[in-house]
Design a protein around this motif. Structure first.
Motif, PDB file in Angstrom:
ATOM      1  N   PRO A  52     -13.045   1.410 -18.285  1.00 37.50           N
ATOM      2  CA  PRO A  52     -12.374   1.708 -16.884  1.00 37.50           C
ATOM      3  C   PRO A  52     -12.785   0.746 -15.858  1.00 37.50           C
ATOM      4  CG  PRO A  52     -13.695   3.587 -17.934  1.00 37.50           C
ATOM      5  CD  PRO A  52     -14.101   2.322 -18.977  1.00 37.50           C
ATOM      6  N   GLU A  53     -13.893  -0.183 -16.157  1.00 37.50           N
ATOM      7  CA  GLU A  53     -14.527  -1.068 -15.239  1.00 37.50           C
ATOM      8  C   GLU A  53     -13.318  -2.111 -15.170  1.00 37.50           C
ATOM      9  OE1 GLU A  53     -16.570   0.328 -17.156  1.00 37.50           O
ATOM     10  OE2 GLU A  53     -17.919   1.537 -15.798  1.00 37.50           O
ATOM     11  N   THR A  54     -13.250  -2.672 -16.556  1.00 35.34           N
ATOM     12  CA  THR A  54     -12.186  -3.874 -16.596  1.00 35.34           C
ATOM     13  C   THR A  54     -10.820  -3.446 -16.246  1.00 35.34           C
ATOM     14  OG1 THR A  54     -13.241  -4.543 -18.453  1.00 35.34           O
ATOM     15  CG2 THR A  54     -11.137  -5.388 -18.375  1.00 35.34           C
ATOM     16  N   SER A  55     -10.188  -2.340 -16.456  1.00 37.83           N
ATOM     17  CA  SER A  55      -9.169  -1.873 -16.162  1.00 37.83           C
ATOM     18  C   SER A  55      -8.782  -1.784 -14.615  1.00 37.83           C
ATOM     19  CB  SER A  55      -8.928  -0.315 -16.665  1.00 37.83           C
ATOM     20  OG  SER A  55      -7.409   0.117 -16.367  1.00 37.83           O
ATOM     21  N   ASN A  56      -9.988  -1.335 -13.878  1.00 42.82           N
ATOM     22  CA  ASN A  56      -9.950  -1.221 -12.413  1.00 42.82           C
ATOM     23  C   ASN A  56      -9.983  -2.603 -11.793  1.00 42.82           C
ATOM     24  OD1 ASN A  56     -10.010   0.522 -10.192  1.00 42.82           O
ATOM     25  ND2 ASN A  56     -12.297  -0.304  -9.758  1.00 42.82           N
ATOM     26  N   GLN A  57     -10.582  -3.697 -12.264  1.00 40.07           N
ATOM     27  CA  GLN A  57     -10.556  -4.886 -12.038  1.00 40.07           C
ATOM     28  C   GLN A  57      -8.959  -5.548 -12.168  1.00 40.07           C
ATOM     29  OE1 GLN A  57     -13.561  -6.888 -14.344  1.00 40.07           O
ATOM     30  NE2 GLN A  57     -15.623  -6.142 -12.976  1.00 40.07           N
TER      31      GLN A  57
ATOM     32  N   ASP B 174       0.868  -1.071   0.021  1.00 36.63           N
ATOM     33  CA  ASP B 174       0.350   0.016   0.004  1.00 36.63           C
ATOM     34  C   ASP B 174       0.719   1.402  -0.058  1.00 36.63           C
ATOM     35  OD1 ASP B 174      -2.248  -1.542  -0.086  1.00 36.63           O
ATOM     36  OD2 ASP B 174      -2.399  -1.435   2.489  1.00 36.63           O
ATOM     37  N   ASP B 175       2.101   1.321   0.871  1.00 37.84           N
ATOM     38  CA  ASP B 175       2.997   2.181   0.707  1.00 37.84           C
ATOM     39  C   ASP B 175       3.496   2.613  -0.392  1.00 37.84           C
ATOM     40  OD1 ASP B 175       2.113   2.615   3.462  1.00 37.84           O
ATOM     41  OD2 ASP B 175       3.949   1.724   4.304  1.00 37.84           O
ATOM     42  N   MET B 176       3.973   1.397  -1.335  1.00 37.83           N
ATOM     43  CA  MET B 176       4.585   1.642  -2.625  1.00 37.83           C
ATOM     44  C   MET B 176       3.443   2.257  -3.399  1.00 37.83           C
ATOM     45  SD  MET B 176       6.329  -2.023  -2.956  1.00 37.83           S
ATOM     46  CE  MET B 176       8.037  -2.438  -2.294  1.00 37.83           C
TER      47      MET B 176
ATOM     48  N   GLU C 141       3.142  -9.085 -12.105  1.00 34.61           N
ATOM     49  CA  GLU C 141       1.900  -8.941 -11.488  1.00 34.61           C
ATOM     50  C   GLU C 141       0.904  -8.059 -12.356  1.00 34.61           C
ATOM     51  OE1 GLU C 141       4.587 -11.289  -9.322  1.00 34.61           O
ATOM     52  OE2 GLU C 141       4.751  -9.507  -9.830  1.00 34.61           O
ATOM     53  N   PHE C 142       1.681  -7.120 -12.787  1.00 33.27           N
ATOM     54  CA  PHE C 142       0.664  -6.253 -13.287  1.00 33.27           C
ATOM     55  C   PHE C 142       0.784  -6.215 -14.739  1.00 33.27           C
ATOM     56  CE2 PHE C 142       1.562  -4.312  -9.184  1.00 33.27           C
ATOM     57  CZ  PHE C 142       0.159  -3.891  -8.835  1.00 33.27           C
ATOM     58  N   HIS C 143       1.032  -7.246 -15.411  1.00 34.23           N
ATOM     59  CA  HIS C 143       1.102  -7.078 -17.099  1.00 34.23           C
ATOM     60  C   HIS C 143      -0.051  -7.125 -17.624  1.00 34.23           C
ATOM     61  CE1 HIS C 143       2.434  -8.976 -20.845  1.00 34.23           C
ATOM     62  NE2 HIS C 143       1.283  -9.647 -20.749  1.00 34.23           N
ATOM     63  N   GLU C 144      -1.170  -7.781 -17.143  1.00 36.32           N
ATOM     64  CA  GLU C 144      -2.418  -7.678 -17.907  1.00 36.32           C
ATOM     65  C   GLU C 144      -2.981  -6.122 -17.659  1.00 36.32           C
ATOM     66  OE1 GLU C 144      -5.387 -10.915 -17.658  1.00 36.32           O
ATOM     67  OE2 GLU C 144      -4.277 -11.310 -15.622  1.00 36.32           O
ATOM     68  N   TYR C 145      -2.674  -5.354 -16.693  1.00 36.73           N
ATOM     69  CA  TYR C 145      -3.080  -3.978 -16.418  1.00 36.73           C
ATOM     70  C   TYR C 145      -2.428  -3.064 -17.375  1.00 36.73           C
ATOM     71  CZ  TYR C 145      -3.542   0.558 -14.238  1.00 36.73           C
ATOM     72  OH  TYR C 145      -3.884   1.832 -13.887  1.00 36.73           O
ATOM     73  N   LEU C 146      -1.166  -3.503 -17.536  1.00 33.60           N
ATOM     74  CA  LEU C 146      -0.212  -2.426 -18.150  1.00 33.60           C
ATOM     75  C   LEU C 146      -0.449  -2.668 -19.645  1.00 33.60           C
ATOM     76  CD1 LEU C 146       3.170  -2.850 -16.423  1.00 33.60           C
ATOM     77  CD2 LEU C 146       1.538  -0.869 -16.480  1.00 33.60           C
ATOM     78  N   VAL C 147      -0.623  -3.853 -20.152  1.00 35.72           N
ATOM     79  CA  VAL C 147      -0.757  -3.738 -21.594  1.00 35.72           C
ATOM     80  C   VAL C 147      -2.093  -3.612 -22.223  1.00 35.72           C
ATOM     81  CG1 VAL C 147       0.865  -5.690 -21.838  1.00 35.72           C
ATOM     82  CG2 VAL C 147      -1.513  -6.471 -21.360  1.00 35.72           C
TER      83      VAL C 147
ATOM     84  N   LYS D 195      -6.997  -4.190  -9.227  1.00 39.62           N
ATOM     85  CA  LYS D 195      -7.265  -4.844  -8.088  1.00 39.62           C
ATOM     86  C   LYS D 195      -6.642  -6.288  -8.015  1.00 39.62           C
ATOM     87  CE  LYS D 195     -11.561  -2.438  -6.876  1.00 39.62           C
ATOM     88  NZ  LYS D 195     -12.899  -2.358  -6.713  1.00 39.62           N
ATOM     89  N   LYS D 196      -6.773  -6.641  -9.210  1.00 47.05           N
ATOM     90  CA  LYS D 196      -6.200  -8.340  -9.427  1.00 47.05           C
ATOM     91  C   LYS D 196      -4.582  -8.057  -9.322  1.00 47.05           C
ATOM     92  CE  LYS D 196      -5.767 -12.073 -12.597  1.00 47.05           C
ATOM     93  NZ  LYS D 196      -5.894 -12.484 -14.077  1.00 47.05           N
ATOM     94  N   GLY D 197      -3.962  -7.105 -10.002  1.00 45.32           N
ATOM     95  CA  GLY D 197      -2.517  -7.052  -9.794  1.00 45.32           C
ATOM     96  C   GLY D 197      -1.910  -6.504  -8.201  1.00 45.32           C
ATOM     97  N   ILE D 198      -2.851  -6.051  -7.584  1.00 44.93           N
ATOM     98  CA  ILE D 198      -2.497  -5.451  -6.205  1.00 44.93           C
ATOM     99  C   ILE D 198      -2.501  -6.543  -5.332  1.00 44.93           C
ATOM    100  CG2 ILE D 198      -3.173  -3.906  -4.233  1.00 44.93           C
ATOM    101  CD1 ILE D 198      -4.059  -1.864  -6.373  1.00 44.93           C
TER     102      ILE D 198
END
Length: 416
Positions: free
Chosen positions: A249-254, A194-196, A236-242, A257-260
């Motif tokens: 926006p809803e899919t991107s937000n999901q 969370d701090d990161m 871990e954030f591959h799907e979000y970044l690509v 959250k999945k990456g976090i």
């Protein structure tokens, strides 16, 4: 001296948790941000060679090097003679030729079969899916003409060597192990993520992806197994970044959250792995000349001064002065055959298991027990099916006999 392999790469300062510029001004730090992010063949041997030279230079200036980790295998490579030196890499006009990287491009089972022909002892200890280690053992044989297992036997046979490697490289070592209650540690690791995020992690990842990884993704040549790209927090954030900007926006937000959540889970899993390494490779290390490990409990940070800082200073000061610290080192019983790298085949799960401890864990695992229960149920049903025809045959005979008896009774009544 930071012994965390990802610290050597430039960039991703937040996700690799590098010390700040202010902290570096307070005390000189080494082995940080000196390798280009696109270099993917920086090895533990490269790290060992540079770090060892720094340690010897610090000793020559009458100062004491402090090694902070980190990546336990790299720490081990500094303390013990555990690595095998192969011939220097050939310099081509374009790039350094790395035989191990070339081997890793081949099929894992084919590599393992080739290793079993030149070094059957090492092949029996390695899983066919562990392509990196299989490739390394093949590289050792190809570049030296000597099997990897033979190199290790020679190290173990040296004076001061043991079952896990060669002798210690430095005579007067002191290891401080900071450990905490698992629940407390998990909470801290979640807060660290969370701090990161609050410190700008996503912007750092976007920028790094744009500069170094976007083209590789477009060419389908991204590699999350080597170099800085293997760092926890990037893949871990591959799907979000690509997909950012290419989906709703809803899919991107999901996906965010999945990456976090994935980052938090992987971070906690890695922390457990680090603790197991300390227990298995340091505390339970068999053989002579094992350095003492002093445990410092850090669950309650309000007691940092009395439970961590003061005891640590007393231990280090005792070592500098050459006498035994008041604190007792952590002791764990060692068993040289406790986790032999034996080869096990589970026909039920169709899996190869390497290591006695891993095999014991596997046969108690939920997946194995589920398959075992299913197999027993199927075997029981099969036995019932086999027995059913004979039972039916006997019943049919019995009914026929009764039917014949009934017919005779009817004929007797009719004649009367």
């Amino acid at each position: 001296m930071g012994i965390k392999i990802l610290l050597v790469y430039e960039g991703l300062d937040i996700i690799t948790n590098k010390v700040t510029a202010k902290e570096q001004r307070m005390c000189q730090h080494h082995m940080i941000s000196f390798v280009d992010p696109l270099v993917t063949n920086y090895t533990v041997a490269d790290f060992r060679n540079k770090a060892t030279a720094l340690i010897e230079d610090i000793f020559a200036r009458d100062k004491i090097p402090i090694v902070v980790g980190g990546t336990n295998y790299y720490i081990e490579s500094l303390l013990w003679k555990v690595l095998v030196n192969t011939k220097p890499q050939e310099m081509g006009t374009e790039k350094v030729i790395d035989r191990k990287v070339e081997l890793e491009k081949e099929d894992g089972h084919a590599l393992h079969k080739r290793l079993s022909q030149v070094d059957p002892e090492m092949a029996a200890k390695l899983h066919p899916h562990d392509k990196r280690k299989v490739a390394r053992s093949l590289q050792v044989f190809e570049e030296t003409g000597i099997s990897h297992s033979e190199f290790l036997h020679r190290q173990h046979a040296e004076e001061g060597g043991g079952p896990l490697g060669g002798p210690l490289k430095f005579p007067n070592l002191c290891i401080l192990w900071l450990h905490a209650d698992q629940t407390v540690l998990d909470e801290r690791l979640d807060k660290r993520v969370d701090d990161m995020l609050a410190a700008g992690l996503l912007d750092e990842l976007r920028d790094f992806h744009r500069r170094y990884n976007q083209k590789k993704v477009a060419e389908n040549s991204q590699d999350y197994q080597h170099g800085i790209f293997q760092s926890i927090g990037f893949k871990e954030f591959h799907e979000y970044l690509v997909t950012e900007g290419k989906c709703t926006p809803e899919t991107s937000n999901q996906l965010l959250k999945k990456g976090i959540e994935s980052l938090k889970q992987v971070t906690k899993r890695y922390a457990r792995k680090q603790n197991r390494w300390v227990k298995n490779r340091f505390l339970s290390r068999p053989g002579p000349r094992v350095p003492p490990v002093y445990g410092l409990e850090v669950s309650d940070v309000s007691k940092w001064e009395e439970c961590v800082l003061e005891p640590a200073l007393e231990i280090v000061q005792s070592f500098i002065q050459g006498h035994q610290p008041a604190a007792a080192p952590v002791k764990m019983p060692c068993n040289e055959t406790e986790n032999r790298r034996s080869h096990h085949m589970c026909d039920l799960c169709d899996r190869i298991i390497i290591g006695d401890r891993e095999w014991a864990a596997h046969i108690k695992s939920k997946s194995h027990l589920h398959r075992l229960k299913k197999r027993r149920r199927l075997d029981s049903d099969a036995v019932t099916t086999i027995e059913s025809p004979s039972i039916s045959s006997d019943r049919e005979k019995e009914l026929k006999e009764k039917g014949s008896l009934g017919q005779n009774e009817k004929e007797l009544e009719s004649s009367v």
